[in-house]
Motif scaffolding. Structure first.
Motif, PDB file in Angstrom:
ATOM      1  N   GLN A 142     -45.367   9.150 -66.508  1.00  0.00           N
ATOM      2  CA  GLN A 142     -44.215   9.474 -65.647  1.00  0.00           C
ATOM      3  C   GLN A 142     -43.454   8.221 -65.239  1.00  0.00           C
ATOM      4  O   GLN A 142     -42.225   8.176 -65.287  1.00  0.00           O
ATOM      5  CB  GLN A 142     -44.704  10.140 -64.363  1.00  0.00           C
ATOM      6  N   ILE A 143     -44.214   7.211 -64.825  1.00  0.00           N
ATOM      7  CA  ILE A 143     -43.579   5.969 -64.363  1.00  0.00           C
ATOM      8  C   ILE A 143     -42.798   5.325 -65.503  1.00  0.00           C
ATOM      9  O   ILE A 143     -41.657   4.903 -65.341  1.00  0.00           O
ATOM     10  CB  ILE A 143     -44.635   4.994 -63.801  1.00  0.00           C
TER      11      ILE A 143
ATOM     12  N   ASP B 286     -38.835   4.488 -65.973  1.00  0.00           N
ATOM     13  CA  ASP B 286     -38.377   3.112 -66.199  1.00  0.00           C
ATOM     14  C   ASP B 286     -39.398   2.399 -67.069  1.00  0.00           C
ATOM     15  O   ASP B 286     -40.445   1.956 -66.598  1.00  0.00           O
ATOM     16  CB  ASP B 286     -38.223   2.385 -64.857  1.00  0.00           C
TER      17      ASP B 286
ATOM     18  N   MET C 109     -49.136   0.465 -58.023  1.00  0.00           N
ATOM     19  CA  MET C 109     -48.674   1.802 -57.627  1.00  0.00           C
ATOM     20  C   MET C 109     -49.783   2.844 -57.651  1.00  0.00           C
ATOM     21  O   MET C 109     -49.866   3.693 -56.776  1.00  0.00           O
ATOM     22  CB  MET C 109     -47.578   2.290 -58.584  1.00  0.00           C
TER      23      MET C 109
ATOM     24  N   ARG D 105     -26.848   4.491 -46.015  1.00  0.00           N
ATOM     25  CA  ARG D 105     -27.637   4.622 -44.794  1.00  0.00           C
ATOM     26  C   ARG D 105     -27.359   3.458 -43.831  1.00  0.00           C
ATOM     27  O   ARG D 105     -26.992   2.366 -44.252  1.00  0.00           O
ATOM     28  CB  ARG D 105     -29.131   4.640 -45.132  1.00  0.00           C
ATOM     29  N   LEU D 106     -27.560   3.709 -42.531  1.00  0.00           N
ATOM     30  CA  LEU D 106     -27.460   2.618 -41.567  1.00  0.00           C
ATOM     31  C   LEU D 106     -28.514   1.582 -41.932  1.00  0.00           C
ATOM     32  O   LEU D 106     -29.579   1.916 -42.429  1.00  0.00           O
ATOM     33  CB  LEU D 106     -27.726   3.140 -40.149  1.00  0.00           C
ATOM     34  N   VAL D 107     -28.197   0.313 -41.674  1.00  0.00           N
ATOM     35  CA  VAL D 107     -29.112  -0.756 -42.095  1.00  0.00           C
ATOM     36  C   VAL D 107     -30.448  -0.677 -41.370  1.00  0.00           C
ATOM     37  O   VAL D 107     -31.512  -0.912 -41.929  1.00  0.00           O
ATOM     38  CB  VAL D 107     -28.477  -2.134 -41.847  1.00  0.00           C
ATOM     39  N   VAL D 108     -30.386  -0.356 -40.084  1.00  0.00           N
ATOM     40  CA  VAL D 108     -31.605  -0.193 -39.302  1.00  0.00           C
ATOM     41  C   VAL D 108     -31.492   1.115 -38.536  1.00  0.00           C
ATOM     42  O   VAL D 108     -30.459   1.391 -37.943  1.00  0.00           O
ATOM     43  CB  VAL D 108     -31.783  -1.361 -38.298  1.00  0.00           C
ATOM     44  N   SER D 109     -32.498   1.948 -38.604  1.00  0.00           N
ATOM     45  CA  SER D 109     -32.459   3.209 -37.855  1.00  0.00           C
ATOM     46  C   SER D 109     -33.860   3.567 -37.405  1.00  0.00           C
ATOM     47  O   SER D 109     -34.834   3.084 -37.971  1.00  0.00           O
ATOM     48  CB  SER D 109     -31.833   4.315 -38.713  1.00  0.00           C
ATOM     49  N   PRO D 110     -33.960   4.422 -36.351  1.00  0.00           N
ATOM     50  CA  PRO D 110     -35.286   4.703 -35.803  1.00  0.00           C
ATOM     51  C   PRO D 110     -36.128   5.521 -36.755  1.00  0.00           C
ATOM     52  O   PRO D 110     -37.311   5.502 -36.661  1.00  0.00           O
ATOM     53  CB  PRO D 110     -35.005   5.494 -34.534  1.00  0.00           C
TER      54      PRO D 110
ATOM     55  N   GLU E 156     -23.626   6.201 -56.605  1.00  0.00           N
ATOM     56  CA  GLU E 156     -23.710   6.478 -55.183  1.00  0.00           C
ATOM     57  C   GLU E 156     -24.288   5.276 -54.458  1.00  0.00           C
ATOM     58  O   GLU E 156     -25.449   4.956 -54.603  1.00  0.00           O
ATOM     59  CB  GLU E 156     -24.583   7.704 -54.949  1.00  0.00           C
TER      60      GLU E 156
ATOM     61  N   SER F 177     -47.103  -3.916 -61.763  1.00  0.00           N
ATOM     62  CA  SER F 177     -46.544  -2.978 -60.783  1.00  0.00           C
ATOM     63  C   SER F 177     -47.244  -1.629 -60.852  1.00  0.00           C
ATOM     64  O   SER F 177     -47.572  -1.037 -59.834  1.00  0.00           O
ATOM     65  CB  SER F 177     -45.056  -2.750 -61.043  1.00  0.00           C
TER      66      SER F 177
END
Lengths: 408, 164
Positions: B11-12, B16, B27, B159-164, B155, B23
């Motif tokens: 699958q991996i 890719d 994983m 997203r916001l760079v830092v979020s809760p 795309e 790696s």
């Protein structure tokens, strides 16, 4: 009103004291700095990097085309509640009646607010194991309650000790609020820990608010739903949602499950303050729960792989990191750097353009750690780890690092 | 290495193929050595056929003519469709070849530098094979998705760079 009226009325009264006393979120500051910078790799993000599965997006588009843009029932779409009842029965063997024991909320954040307001009178105390999600304490405060932090530590893998609870419980204690798997630590409460929490709650007549938004992102073993434990059902409010499992953060759809009396009270508040959760979001959620199971599993598997990369990476550059059992955060110790978590995060951001969140902002037991989100592309995680290695190596060759080493 | 881990490696790599053994080992929680040995075995067993790159040739400024050719075949005794299918598939112009259900029997994807090359190939090499009773050629006009990759939808991470 004319420009001349701009002068401030000295008699104008102040804003709510409760609101004014709420601290600014510690995350906010890093967001301000990081968003001004170029070339930042962010491991500070608390949401999936995947887009919502197309099938769910498409279902929402279709519903909008059909003009399904009105309110839903206060409780939420009945079809969605039925699907959730089935899902919970299948996964955890717990029965919730879709008609009166499940409420669709505007994200878990609103569920949390409703739970606090439904349970608390002014001055009621809520025990909250920390480090924890940044909204827990403010939600309790805003409902008039008093949050009481219960410290947990990396040395005990962030499990809650009953002794700590016994020390802090008072006649005013009304509930205990837990989040597991945990944002920010990634820790999963062992079943034994949860049984002890339930036992503790039973002994003192307490409610349990259990935020299980990361239940499907549990990597080793299976998630334990608190409400499924003996004697837990009648006192437990389970909060969950679609944001993490189905990568649906922006839709703001969550749900709360509780026995009828509690749920009805929550619904009453919800009916006045929210009316109903967003309809297109509910349509998307309904499709997700019906058709995006495969996507959910694939995303969870991808997170698991990245988790292993980030944890191995942290340990190899000298930042001790336990293997988190769930969510998508690693919470390595940065004590070997000799810096506070805030200094570490700030310097890492300025010197190597990697954004992480200082553990201190998540409450007691968080200092000395940083939160690294692995909801980020695997290649970027590797690049971030390279930068962090350089940062840590530079530190240990500088004075601060030497002092830290001497102190160890 | 167990079947489950082998499948995870597949699958991996399908996602890719440049993912390194190091790696992958990290994983899936296996040693690098075991992963390397596992991949080698998958290659030797013919489970991993080939590593390739998905290219947007149009963006690279290279014109290529691609066509899908539906072929109806009179199956031969004993070898069924296989003999004719292999005869067709061996041509380097044929990128993929499948036996399919429905209105035709074989469906192939053909690539050539010019329209003329492609037309000649179909007319001279495919239609003339004994047992091929008909062909229906459809030219590719625009690629939207190939190998699970969308071609026209970049795309950015919003997203916001830092979020809760």
């Amino acid at each position: 009103m004319s420009v001349a009226d701009n002068a401030k009325d000295p008699d104008l009264k102040g804003l709510s004291k409760t609101a004014a006393q709420l601290p600014q979120s510690g995350i906010r500051k890093f967001f301000e700095i990081a968003s001004q910078m170029q070339n930042v790799i962010s491991l500070g993000v608390g949401e999936p990097d995947f887009a919502t599965p197309w099938t769910a997006r498409e279902a929402a588009i279709y519903s909008i085309e059909k003009g399904q843009t009105t309110y839903t029932s206060n409780l939420g779409l009945i079809e969605l509640r039925r699907e959730l009842a089935k899902l919970i029965r299948r996964r955890y063997a717990v029965e919730y009646n879709p008609d009166g024991e499940i409420l669709i909320t505007t994200g878990v954040a609103q569920g949390l607010d409703l739970a606090a307001r439904a349970l608390l009178d002014i001055g009621d105390e809520v025990l909250i194991p920390e480090p924890c999600f940044v909204s827990y304490k403010p939600c309790v405060s805003l409902a008039g309650g008093v949050p009481v932090a219960v410290e947990t530590n990396s040395s005990s893998n962030f499990q809650v000790a009953t002794r700590a609870l016994d020390d802090l419980v008072t006649p005013r204690t009304k509930a205990i609020l837990i989040g597991h798997p945990s944002n920010p630590t990634g820790a999963v409460f062992e079943k034994e820990t949860l049984m002890k929490i339930v036992d503790f709650a039973c002994r003192h007549g307490l409610y349990i608010i259990s935020d299980e938004i990361y239940d499907r992102l549990t990597y080793d073993g299976t998630h334990t739903m608190v409400a499924a434990l003996p004697r837990a059902f009648e006192r437990t409010i389970t909060l969950n949602g679609f944001s993490k499992t189905y990568a649906m953060t922006g839709w703001r759809i969550g749900y709360a499950c509780a026995p009828p009396e509690i749920l009805n009270t929550m619904m009453k508040i919800h009916s006045y303050t929210m009316l109903s959760a967003p309809t297109p979001g509910q349509k998307a959620a309904l499709d997700a729960v019906r058709r995006a199971e495969k996507d959910a599993l694939a995303m969870a598997q991808e997170y698991r792989r990245r988790r292993n990369i980030i944890v191995n990476g942290c340990n190899s550059i000298g930042l001790d990191c336990a293997l988190p059992g769930g969510s998508f955060y690693a919470f390595p110790s940065i004590r070997s750097s000799g810096l506070s978590s805030e200094q570490f995060a700030e310097r890492l951001l300025y010197e190597e353009q990697v954004a992480v969140v200082p553990g201190g902002v998540f409450g007691l037991g968080g200092e000395g750690h940083v939160r690294m989100s692995y909801a980020t592309d695997g290649e970027l995680i590797k690049k971030a780890l390279e930068r962090m290695k350089r940062f840590v190596d530079n530190l240990s060759s500088s004075d601060v690092g030497m002092t830290a080493k001497a102190a160890r | 290495m167990n079947t489950e881990k082998s499948r995870e490696i597949l699958q991996i790599l399908q996602h890719d193929s440049r993912t390194t053994a190091e790696s992958i080992a990290s994983m899936i929680g296996e040693s690098v050595q075991d992963v390397k040995a596992g991949i080698e075995r998958l290659e030797n067993d013919g489970i991993i056929k080939h590593y390739s790159t998905t290219v947007d040739w149009e963006k690279a400024g290279v014109d290529k003519i691609v066509a899908f050719v539906d072929i109806t075949v009179v199956p031969a005794r004993e070898v069924g469709f296989d003999a004719i299918a292999m005869r067709i598939a061996r041509h380097p112009e044929v990128r993929s070849a499948w036996l399919v259900s429905g209105g035709c029997d074989l469906s192939i994807m053909v690539e050539a530098a010019t329209l003329k090359d492609l037309a000649n190939f179909v007319a001279e090499k495919i239609a003339t094979i004994d047992g091929v009773s008909g062909t229906n050629t459809q030219f590719l006009l625009r690629k939207y998705k190939e190998d699970n990759v969308l071609f026209h939808e970049l795309e950015p991470d919003n997203r916001l760079v830092v979020s809760p």
